[in-house]
Design a protein around this motif. Structure first.
Motif, short mmCIF file in Angstrom:
data_model
loop_
_atom_site.label_atom_id
_atom_site.label_comp_id
_atom_site.label_asym_id
_atom_site.label_seq_id
_atom_site.Cartn_x
_atom_site.Cartn_y
_atom_site.Cartn_z
N ALA A 1 1.81 58.12 37.82
CA ALA A 1 1.55 58.09 39.14
C ALA A 1 0.04 57.18 39.16
O ALA A 1 -0.28 56.88 40.18
CB ALA A 1 1.05 59.22 39.64
N LEU B 1 1.02 57.03 46.93
CA LEU B 1 0.56 58.18 47.20
C LEU B 1 -0.49 58.38 48.26
O LEU B 1 -1.23 57.31 48.54
CB LEU B 1 -0.54 58.52 45.93
CG LEU B 1 0.04 58.41 44.36
CD1 LEU B 1 -0.66 58.41 43.39
CD2 LEU B 1 1.14 59.42 44.41
N VAL C 1 5.43 59.53 39.39
CA VAL C 1 5.80 59.35 40.69
C VAL C 1 7.07 58.47 40.99
O VAL C 1 7.51 57.49 40.00
CB VAL C 1 4.76 58.52 41.29
CG1 VAL C 1 4.31 57.20 41.08
CG2 VAL C 1 4.73 58.88 42.98
N SER D 1 4.07 64.13 47.46
CA SER D 1 2.78 63.22 46.69
C SER D 1 1.79 62.65 47.84
O SER D 1 0.92 61.96 47.63
CB SER D 1 3.56 61.74 46.46
OG SER D 1 4.21 61.17 47.80
N LEU E 1 6.17 63.58 43.40
CA LEU E 1 5.49 63.63 42.02
C LEU E 1 6.15 64.77 41.22
O LEU E 1 6.73 65.53 41.43
CB LEU E 1 4.06 64.37 42.15
CG LEU E 1 3.08 63.31 42.66
CD1 LEU E 1 1.62 64.09 43.08
CD2 LEU E 1 2.80 62.20 41.87
#
Length: 175
Positions: free
Chosen positions: A13, A20, A36, A148, A155
C-alpha cells in the motif's frame, strides 16, 4: 475455494498512495503489512466484492461509524466486525461507549469527519480520538480485507496490526 486475496493482484500500500484516501495513506505506519488492490468501485460493497473477486467473506471485515450521546456530548467510534458476523451495536457497543442511545452515524457526517468515501471507510486513518472497537472474530481471522478510504480499492491487512492501532480495543462484539 475462496481465499482472502481472491483473484486480485495485491501490492504494498505504501507504494500506491493514489489508491488510498489521504488519511489512510498518512496512517500506513500503523499497518505496515497493508497491501492494496484496485477494484471496480461499483463492487465495493462487501457481498458484491467477495463474489466478484472470489474473496472469502470470513476474511472480509466491515467498518461502521457509530455515534451516541451522553450528557449532551457526542461519542463516536468505529466498529470492525467480520462480514459473516453482526455487531451488537445496541448492547455491547452502546454500553462500552457509555451512551444512552446509539446509532450508525449519518453518511454525510461519517464522510466529512473521516475524510473517506462512504463504503470505503476503514479503521486505518480515523480521527485520533475515536475508539476503534475490533471484534475478537476479526483478530482470529489473521488477515482481512478492509476498505481503503475510497471505493476504488481494498486493503489486505494483518489483523494483529488492526488490534495494535493507537485507539483500538479488542472486544467480543458479534452476536
Amino acid at each position: 475455494m475462496a481465499t482472502p486475496e481472491g483473484t486480485l493482484s495485491w501490492a504494498p500500500a505504501t507504494e500506491h498512495p493514489h489508491l488510498l484516501a489521504a488519511p489512510v495513506a498518512v496512517a500506513l505506519g500503523h499497518a505496515p503489512s497493508a497491501r492494496v488492490a484496485p477494484i471496480d468501485p461499483t463492487l465495493a460493497d462487501t457481498a458484491a466484492f467477495c463474489e466478484a473477486y472470489e474473496s472469502d467473506p470470513a476474511h472480509s471485515a466491515n467498518c461502521v461509524v457509530v455515534a451516541g450521546k451522553r450528557g449532551g456530548e457526542v461519542r463516536r467510534a468505529a466498529v470492525l466486525v467480520l462480514a459473516t458476523d453482526r455487531a451488537d451495536i445496541n448492547g455491547v457497543v452502546r454500553r462500552h461507549l457509555d451512551v444512552r442511545k446509539i446509532s450508525f452515524a449519518p453518511m454525510d457526517e461519517a464522510v466529512a469527519l473521516t475524510e473517506m468515501e462512504y463504503g470505503g471507510i476503514t479503521p486505518v486513518g480515523l480521527p485520533g480520538d475515536w475508539p476503534v472497537l475490533v471484534d475478537e472474530g476479526v483478530l482470529a481471522a489473521g488477515t482481512v480485507v478492509i476498505g481503503s478510504g475510497i471505493r476504488g480499492s481494498k486493503l489486505l491487512v494483518a489483523t494483529n496490526e488492526l488490534a495494535a492501532l493507537p485507539t483500538a480495543e479488542v472486544l467480543q462484539l458479534s452476536l
